[in-house]
Design a protein around this motif. Structure first.
Motif, PDB file in Angstrom:
ATOM      1  N   GLY A 233     -14.893  33.606  42.045  1.00 19.36           N
ATOM      2  CA  GLY A 233     -13.550  33.044  41.964  1.00 19.36           C
ATOM      3  C   GLY A 233     -13.224  32.289  43.230  1.00 19.36           C
ATOM      4  O   GLY A 233     -14.108  31.736  43.898  1.00 19.36           O
ATOM      5  N   SER A 234     -11.961  32.281  43.583  1.00 15.03           N
ATOM      6  CA  SER A 234     -11.511  31.520  44.743  1.00 15.03           C
ATOM      7  C   SER A 234     -12.287  31.923  46.007  1.00 15.03           C
ATOM      8  O   SER A 234     -12.836  31.078  46.709  1.00 15.03           O
ATOM      9  CB  SER A 234     -10.013  31.752  44.931  1.00 15.03           C
ATOM     10  OG  SER A 234      -9.592  31.192  46.128  1.00 15.03           O
ATOM     11  N   VAL A 235     -12.352  33.221  46.276  1.00 13.64           N
ATOM     12  CA  VAL A 235     -12.996  33.683  47.512  1.00 13.64           C
ATOM     13  C   VAL A 235     -14.514  33.518  47.426  1.00 13.64           C
ATOM     14  O   VAL A 235     -15.140  32.892  48.296  1.00 13.64           O
ATOM     15  CB  VAL A 235     -12.626  35.155  47.804  1.00 13.64           C
ATOM     16  CG1 VAL A 235     -13.327  35.642  49.068  1.00 13.64           C
ATOM     17  CG2 VAL A 235     -11.113  35.321  47.938  1.00 13.64           C
ATOM     18  N   GLY A 236     -15.123  34.076  46.366  1.00 21.17           N
ATOM     19  CA  GLY A 236     -16.577  34.099  46.252  1.00 21.17           C
ATOM     20  C   GLY A 236     -17.191  32.716  46.163  1.00 21.17           C
ATOM     21  O   GLY A 236     -18.183  32.414  46.842  1.00 21.17           O
ATOM     22  N   HIS A 274     -14.599  30.420  38.680  1.00 20.12           N
ATOM     23  CA  HIS A 274     -13.633  31.049  37.774  1.00 20.12           C
ATOM     24  C   HIS A 274     -12.488  30.090  37.469  1.00 20.12           C
ATOM     25  O   HIS A 274     -11.987  30.045  36.347  1.00 20.12           O
ATOM     26  CB  HIS A 274     -13.102  32.322  38.433  1.00 20.12           C
ATOM     27  CG  HIS A 274     -12.181  33.096  37.573  1.00 20.12           C
ATOM     28  ND1 HIS A 274     -12.593  33.714  36.408  1.00 20.12           N
ATOM     29  CD2 HIS A 274     -10.850  33.335  37.669  1.00 20.12           C
ATOM     30  CE1 HIS A 274     -11.552  34.307  35.843  1.00 20.12           C
ATOM     31  NE2 HIS A 274     -10.482  34.096  36.585  1.00 20.12           N
ATOM     32  N   GLN A 275     -12.099  29.311  38.480  1.00 20.03           N
ATOM     33  CA  GLN A 275     -10.991  28.374  38.291  1.00 20.03           C
ATOM     34  C   GLN A 275     -11.432  27.175  37.441  1.00 20.03           C
ATOM     35  O   GLN A 275     -10.656  26.658  36.648  1.00 20.03           O
ATOM     36  CB  GLN A 275     -10.463  27.881  39.647  1.00 20.03           C
ATOM     37  CG  GLN A 275      -9.561  28.883  40.362  1.00 20.03           C
ATOM     38  CD  GLN A 275     -10.306  30.093  40.915  1.00 20.03           C
ATOM     39  OE1 GLN A 275     -11.498  30.031  41.185  1.00 20.03           O
ATOM     40  NE2 GLN A 275      -9.618  31.207  41.067  1.00 20.03           N
ATOM     41  N   GLU A 276     -12.693  26.726  37.620  1.00 18.86           N
ATOM     42  CA  GLU A 276     -13.175  25.553  36.873  1.00 18.86           C
ATOM     43  C   GLU A 276     -13.409  25.884  35.401  1.00 18.86           C
ATOM     44  O   GLU A 276     -13.067  25.125  34.510  1.00 18.86           O
ATOM     45  CB  GLU A 276     -14.458  25.017  37.517  1.00 18.86           C
ATOM     46  CG  GLU A 276     -14.195  24.330  38.865  1.00 18.86           C
ATOM     47  CD  GLU A 276     -15.434  24.196  39.739  1.00 18.86           C
ATOM     48  OE1 GLU A 276     -15.292  23.651  40.847  1.00 18.86           O
ATOM     49  OE2 GLU A 276     -16.536  24.651  39.343  1.00 18.86           O
ATOM     50  N   PRO A 278     -13.382  29.744  33.435  1.00 17.36           N
ATOM     51  CA  PRO A 278     -13.421  31.198  33.600  1.00 17.36           C
ATOM     52  C   PRO A 278     -14.632  31.850  32.946  1.00 17.36           C
ATOM     53  O   PRO A 278     -15.016  31.487  31.835  1.00 17.36           O
ATOM     54  CB  PRO A 278     -12.115  31.677  32.949  1.00 17.36           C
ATOM     55  CG  PRO A 278     -11.218  30.497  32.959  1.00 17.36           C
ATOM     56  CD  PRO A 278     -12.110  29.286  32.849  1.00 17.36           C
ATOM     57  N   GLU A 279     -15.204  32.794  33.659  1.00 11.36           N
ATOM     58  CA  GLU A 279     -16.299  33.649  33.184  1.00 11.36           C
ATOM     59  C   GLU A 279     -17.476  32.856  32.612  1.00 11.36           C
ATOM     60  O   GLU A 279     -17.995  33.175  31.548  1.00 11.36           O
ATOM     61  CB  GLU A 279     -15.826  34.677  32.142  1.00 11.36           C
ATOM     62  CG  GLU A 279     -14.366  35.110  32.200  1.00 11.36           C
ATOM     63  CD  GLU A 279     -13.896  35.766  33.497  1.00 11.36           C
ATOM     64  OE1 GLU A 279     -14.627  35.678  34.512  1.00 11.36           O
ATOM     65  OE2 GLU A 279     -12.793  36.306  33.516  1.00 11.36           O
ATOM     66  N   ALA A 280     -17.913  31.795  33.301  1.00 12.40           N
ATOM     67  CA  ALA A 280     -19.024  30.984  32.806  1.00 12.40           C
ATOM     68  C   ALA A 280     -20.256  31.094  33.700  1.00 12.40           C
ATOM     69  O   ALA A 280     -21.233  30.379  33.501  1.00 12.40           O
ATOM     70  CB  ALA A 280     -18.579  29.525  32.710  1.00 12.40           C
TER      71      ALA A 280
HETATM   72  P1  NAD Z   1     -10.261  35.119  41.365  1.00 11.63           P
HETATM   73  O1  NAD Z   1      -9.454  35.620  40.217  1.00 11.63           O
HETATM   74  O2  NAD Z   1     -10.217  33.699  41.727  1.00 11.63           O
HETATM   75  O3  NAD Z   1     -11.807  35.477  41.093  1.00 11.63           O
HETATM   76  C1  NAD Z   1     -12.259  36.772  40.850  1.00 11.63           C
HETATM   77  C2  NAD Z   1     -13.699  36.706  40.371  1.00 11.63           C
HETATM   78  O4  NAD Z   1     -14.194  38.037  40.264  1.00 11.63           O
HETATM   79  C3  NAD Z   1     -13.884  36.077  39.011  1.00 11.63           C
HETATM   80  O5  NAD Z   1     -15.097  35.339  39.009  1.00 11.63           O
HETATM   81  C4  NAD Z   1     -13.990  37.269  38.069  1.00 11.63           C
HETATM   82  O6  NAD Z   1     -14.698  36.988  36.873  1.00 11.63           O
HETATM   83  C5  NAD Z   1     -14.729  38.237  38.953  1.00 11.63           C
HETATM   84  N1  NAD Z   1     -14.539  39.637  38.586  1.00 11.63           N
HETATM   85  C6  NAD Z   1     -13.413  40.262  38.184  1.00 11.63           C
HETATM   86  N2  NAD Z   1     -13.637  41.562  37.958  1.00 11.63           N
HETATM   87  C7  NAD Z   1     -14.932  41.772  38.234  1.00 11.63           C
HETATM   88  C8  NAD Z   1     -15.784  42.902  38.200  1.00 11.63           C
HETATM   89  N3  NAD Z   1     -15.303  44.087  37.846  1.00 11.63           N
HETATM   90  N4  NAD Z   1     -17.068  42.743  38.560  1.00 11.63           N
HETATM   91  C9  NAD Z   1     -17.537  41.546  38.946  1.00 11.63           C
HETATM   92  N5  NAD Z   1     -16.800  40.446  38.989  1.00 11.63           N
HETATM   93  C10 NAD Z   1     -15.519  40.554  38.633  1.00 11.63           C
HETATM   94  O7  NAD Z   1      -9.887  36.066  42.595  1.00 11.63           O
HETATM   95  P2  NAD Z   1      -9.921  35.723  44.155  1.00 11.63           P
HETATM   96  O8  NAD Z   1      -8.647  35.069  44.534  1.00 11.63           O
HETATM   97  O9  NAD Z   1     -11.232  35.089  44.485  1.00 11.63           O
HETATM   98  O10 NAD Z   1      -9.850  37.196  44.775  1.00 11.63           O
HETATM   99  C11 NAD Z   1     -10.992  38.035  44.816  1.00 11.63           C
HETATM  100  C12 NAD Z   1     -10.726  39.163  45.786  1.00 11.63           C
HETATM  101  O11 NAD Z   1     -10.409  38.644  47.072  1.00 11.63           O
HETATM  102  C13 NAD Z   1      -9.553  40.083  45.434  1.00 11.63           C
HETATM  103  O12 NAD Z   1      -9.847  41.363  45.916  1.00 11.63           O
HETATM  104  C14 NAD Z   1      -8.409  39.510  46.242  1.00 11.63           C
HETATM  105  O13 NAD Z   1      -7.403  40.477  46.504  1.00 11.63           O
HETATM  106  C15 NAD Z   1      -9.150  39.127  47.513  1.00 11.63           C
HETATM  107  N6  NAD Z   1      -8.476  38.110  48.322  1.00 11.63           N
HETATM  108  C16 NAD Z   1      -8.051  36.946  47.766  1.00 11.63           C
HETATM  109  C17 NAD Z   1      -7.417  36.015  48.588  1.00 11.63           C
HETATM  110  C18 NAD Z   1      -6.928  34.715  48.031  1.00 11.63           C
HETATM  111  O14 NAD Z   1      -6.088  34.088  48.696  1.00 11.63           O
HETATM  112  N7  NAD Z   1      -7.429  34.263  46.902  1.00 11.63           N
HETATM  113  C19 NAD Z   1      -7.227  36.280  49.940  1.00 11.63           C
HETATM  114  C20 NAD Z   1      -7.701  37.477  50.480  1.00 11.63           C
HETATM  115  C21 NAD Z   1      -8.330  38.388  49.637  1.00 11.63           C
END
Ligand code: NAD
Length: 429
Positions: A233-236, A274-276, A278-280
């Motif tokens: 997702g956003s972070v990964g 995930h944003q582009e 989801p779940e692909a």
């Molecule tokens: P997101 O919704 O953009 O992406 C989450 C990703 O994780 C998706 O690819 C989803 O399919 C996957 N996912 C969900 N459940 C899962 C599971 N059980 N096993 C494996 N993959 C799974 O979320 P994000 O914004 O990237 O946030 C991810 C983490 O980072 C969260 O813990 C969030 O609190 C933390 N975080 C986010 C931010 C932010 O600004 N976006 C900042 C600091 C921390």
């Protein structure tokens, strides 16, 4: 972009350890044992300054009125205004908000950002709301919290189930009632209404910077280092793409449906985030890999960047990565932390690694109150400077004390700053 509602729930967190509040308090006690802090200051930090509980009526599209509950936990503001996300999730509880608000206090302190910690949430499933219902709920929430938030008091941001759209509505509702446009009341807004360029990529970028610095600390090259990222997702995805750009081999990525693995390195840019789409992820090139298998891959760096509590007592023994950098909030349970420490696997904590998000939120607030937008290049440059500053402080603490984990070192840096500020300000009256 906000985390989706499928992210870890309070119930999941409670099942995997004692709940977020208990974990946050336990982490405070561990750090307190390493720092010379006045007991009265510690006692203050064990509790939030205030928790606001609000009842929010909003109209459904069919004309029915529904009442939901919201919370805003304000933990500590000794170093500046309270700061933290607002989530929409059916499992939100008061205790969860308090625990998360404590983490925000440590995160801002470790980054040396002049903010304190807060967190809030509304007990609602955003998937059951239409766009119009979400807007009415958000505007009424802003009204209910109007007297306890503000650019100099408490600054909400997106979290699970909320995003830039909700922040724009919140800012508009607050501004209308105040009689003046007040962009600094929330961060994570779209750039059209005072949001910062680079806010979306910031947590992933800070994770990548910390991976780079941590490898360097252990005298390991980034070029060719193998990296597995859970959660695209956003972070990964931002972390993975940047690490690939900097020469690392991202060999595995996953989403909630599973992942892909190629020991020679994936073409990360071609895999939809995930944003582009989801779940692909599992449609990308590479061999299929489950989330459980990904966590146990033999790689140089593992980045859990999906949800909380994925590294537990059950699987910490199977981890084969040489280094873990936490992208998600709270991906490692307390017991898993102990097992990894016993096994000599360093874990660089979330409050440092993903703090790029709150750091660029701070930049956004600075831009809003100065009415001056920064170009993306400046955001990236200043984020790099802030991350290196925080990394160097934590690494110095880690290197100077025997047997201290990276998490403890980060907490020591944060707690020392908080204690110094409480000490200098004293008690009023
Ligand atoms: P997101 O919704 O953009 O992406 C989450 C990703 O994780 C998706 O690819 C989803 O399919 C996957 N996912 C969900 N459940 C899962 C599971 N059980 N096993 C494996 N993959 C799974 O979320 P994000 O914004 O990237 O946030 C991810 C983490 O980072 C969260 O813990 C969030 O609190 C933390 N975080 C986010 C931010 C932010 O600004 N976006 C900042 C600091 C921390």
């Amino acid at each position: 972009m906000a985390s989706e509602p499928h992210a870890v729930s309070a119930a999941d967190a409670s099942a995997a350890d004692d709940g977020i509040l208990a974990t946050a308090r336990r982490q405070l006690e561990r750090a307190a044992a390493l720092v010379d802090v006045d007991e009265a200051i510690l006692e203050r930090l064990r509790h939030p300054s205030r928790v606001h509980r609000v009842t929010i009526p909003f109209e459904r599209d069919d004309g029915d009125v529904e009442i939901v509950t919201g919370y805003r936990a304000q933990h500590d503001s000794v170093r500046g205004p309270y700061k933290g996300g607002m989530r929409y999730h059916p499992d939100v509880t008061e205790d969860e908000c308090v625990g998360l608000s404590m983490w925000m206090t440590w995160k801002c302190a470790v980054m040396d950002i002049p903010f304190g910690g807060a967190k809030g949430g509304v007990v609602v499933d955003p998937k059951t709301l239409s766009d119009d219902e979400t807007e009415r709920l958000t505007r009424r929430l802003a009204q209910e919290l109007r007297t306890v938030v503000g650019p100099n008091h408490d600054i909400p941001a997106p979290d699970m189930g909320t995003g830039g759209r909700e922040m724009a509505w919140f800012m508009d509702a607050y501004s209308m009632q105040e009689g003046e446009t007040t962009p600094g009341v929330v961060t994570g807004k779209p750039p059209a209404v005072g949001g910062s360029y680079g806010r979306e990529e910031a947590p992933g970028r800070s994770v990548a910077i910390v991976v780079r610095e941590a490898l360097d600390y252990y005298d390991r090259p980034l070029e060719g280092a193998t990296v597995a990222v859970q959660g695209f997702g956003s972070v990964g995805a931002n972390a993975a793409r940047l690490l690939e750009e900097w020469g690392a081999d991202v060999v595995a990525v996953s989403d909630v449906t599973g992942g892909v693995y190629d020991p020679d390195g994936l073409d990360v840019a071609s895999i939809p985030t995930h944003q582009e789409e989801p779940e692909a992820v599992s449609r990308g090139d590479g061999d299929p890999v489950s989330n459980a298998e990904l966590l146990a891959l033999d790689v140089d760096v593992l980045v859990p960047a999906a949800v909380g509590n994925v590294l537990t007592a059950d699987n910490a023994g199977a981890v084969r990565a040489d280094l873990i950098v936490e992208g998600a909030n709270g991906p490692t349970t307390a017991r898993a932390d102990e097992i990894l420490e016993e096994r000599g696997v360093p874990v660089v904590p979330d409050i440092l690694a993903n703090a790029g998000g709150v750091t660029v939120s701070y930049f956004e607030w600075l831009q809003d109150i100065n009415r001056r937008s920064w170009p993306i290049e400046r955001v990236r440059e200043e984020l790099e400077t802030e991350m290196l500053g925080a990394w160097n402080e934590v690494a110095r603490e880690f290197a100077s004390a025997d047997g201290v984990s990276w998490r403890e070192a980060a907490y020591v840096v944060a707690l020392s700053r908080l204690a110094a500020a409480h000490d200098a300000r004293g008690l009023w009256p």
